[in-house]
Design an enzyme around this catalytic site. Sequence first.
Site, PDB file in Angstrom:
ATOM      1  N   SER A 158       0.164  -1.349   5.896  1.00  0.00           N
ATOM      2  CA  SER A 158      -0.880  -2.421   6.044  1.00  0.00           C
ATOM      3  C   SER A 158      -1.256  -2.674   7.306  1.00  0.00           C
ATOM      4  O   SER A 158      -1.409  -1.546   8.055  1.00  0.00           O
ATOM      5  CB  SER A 158      -0.455  -3.658   5.588  1.00  0.00           C
ATOM      6  OG  SER A 158      -1.384  -4.778   5.470  1.00  0.00           O
ATOM      7  N   ASP A 413      -5.274  -0.607  -4.690  1.00  0.00           N
ATOM      8  CA  ASP A 413      -4.950  -1.580  -3.551  1.00  0.00           C
ATOM      9  C   ASP A 413      -6.411  -1.998  -2.939  1.00  0.00           C
ATOM     10  O   ASP A 413      -7.262  -1.139  -2.536  1.00  0.00           O
ATOM     11  CB  ASP A 413      -4.240  -0.928  -2.535  1.00  0.00           C
ATOM     12  CG  ASP A 413      -3.945  -1.791  -1.184  1.00  0.00           C
ATOM     13  OD1 ASP A 413      -4.083  -2.701  -1.290  1.00  0.00           O
ATOM     14  OD2 ASP A 413      -3.541  -1.160  -0.112  1.00  0.00           O
ATOM     15  N   HIS A 438      -0.559  -1.812  -2.879  1.00  0.00           N
ATOM     16  CA  HIS A 438      -0.356  -2.025  -1.492  1.00  0.00           C
ATOM     17  C   HIS A 438       0.964  -1.135  -0.834  1.00  0.00           C
ATOM     18  O   HIS A 438       2.086  -1.650  -1.157  1.00  0.00           O
ATOM     19  CB  HIS A 438      -0.282  -3.181  -1.020  1.00  0.00           C
ATOM     20  CG  HIS A 438      -0.936  -3.661   0.416  1.00  0.00           C
ATOM     21  ND1 HIS A 438      -1.878  -2.807   0.895  1.00  0.00           N
ATOM     22  CD2 HIS A 438      -0.384  -4.225   1.497  1.00  0.00           C
ATOM     23  CE1 HIS A 438      -2.080  -3.202   2.099  1.00  0.00           C
ATOM     24  NE2 HIS A 438      -1.181  -4.048   2.689  1.00  0.00           N
TER      25      HIS A 438
END
Length: 478
Positions: A158, A413, A438
């Site tokens: 991320s 995601d 994710h």
Amino acid sequence: MTAALWVALILGLSSVHHGAFAYEFQTKTIDVPIDHFTFTNEGTFKLRYLINDTYAKSNDPSSPIFFYAGNEGDIELFAQNTGLMWELAPKFQATLLFAEHRFYGHSLPFGNASYDSPKNLGYLTSEQALADFALLLRTLNPVNGTTKSRPVVAFGGSYGGMLAAWFRIKYPHLVVGAIAASAPIRQFQGVTPCGIFNQILSSVFNLAYKPECVANIRRSWVTLQNYSTTADGLRMLNEKFKFCTNVTKASDVTETFFEYLTDVYGNLAMINYPYESNFLAPVPAYPVREFCGRLDQNYTGTELLDRLHSALSIYYNYDGKATCLNINSSYDGSGIGDRGWDFQACTEMVMPMCADGVSDMFPPQPWNMEEYSEKCFKKYGVHPRPQNALLHYGGEFLDRSITNIVFSNGLLDPWSGGGVLRSNNDNIKIVLIPEGAHHIDLRASNPQDPASVKRARAEHATNIRKWLDGYRMLKKAY
């Protein structure tokens, strides 16, 4: 926190069990400058990092360091949810190093006053964080006139994936390569359309169950708004949803509760793993499917609200410990993670989001940079710089001077829309995971992992081996 873990932390050694093995690390700190980019401010603070060198060869200068670029939260959270690094470390005889991002967790430059003013918060930037990481690595992994430093591979998921990629771009002499998982380095104005995130998010809910799920979510916004307009309606909403703090006016519903719901839907899609997990919240396997299973028919009125509350309990009360619905809660329990990221989103991490209510399941909400900027100035006394990340790191185009980065993205995601899904640069690798949520590829192996996740991890190992072999060959040439 258990008493045993608290004692371990005091002693500087933590052990957190996951499945058949434990994540063990020493907790240490290093003094770093508050401002790396001036010579007139000599203030420092203690940056926290976690280290485990039990897998590394002693006195072997070729033994690698696996370095996690900490993102917006307590670094222990990411150390305990990045099982891939722990699984690869014994195979590569690597030291594990997890660095906390300034202003998060315990790495607070101004202590309890770190969030008191924009003057203090002004030192919360990705550039300063990357400089922290660089100094940490240079200190722990020094080079002298005759010996090169140990090879370092950066990891991140991320925002941490963005940092890992940017670290390789900005400090290529310190890391031989980077695994950047679910890194939305293109989620910026003028590069990625503002509606992509919500479109992918809505498709995840649509695919998870019956189309009635998305239809019910669309219908719920108007239903909630209608009930928020009267005192009786607000009283009924408090009874139905059991809020920890009663909603007393319409904006409590149409702003605070709507924002909470939007975040929950995004989080559910992000952690839609094929097994139980507790990364952002304790949830069952395939939590989107479980959520939508409670919105499986066309509901209206109070029945729709009952069903929505039942579905929300999949996220906020799966473990049965919550006594009420806290729509003001933050993911790390302290509020620091949310506040810090909110400030970054008002400065350099401006990632436009919009909805049209047609190609997504949200109320129409256009992106208005001017209004967004005014809100940021009102909250923090700063105006956003929406092109800052692109200016400093690139992102629109990854030219051939950029090498040794793997960009992996799960196609389920929502953040994948702003990720690197294709490139003409043969020196970077693209790994797509059709069934992936994710940064699932950074998580520990699980028997329920789809084949595409297993293939992604195998590709990561192959690329890491290639980078390390290349480093050792280059080292012999000196």
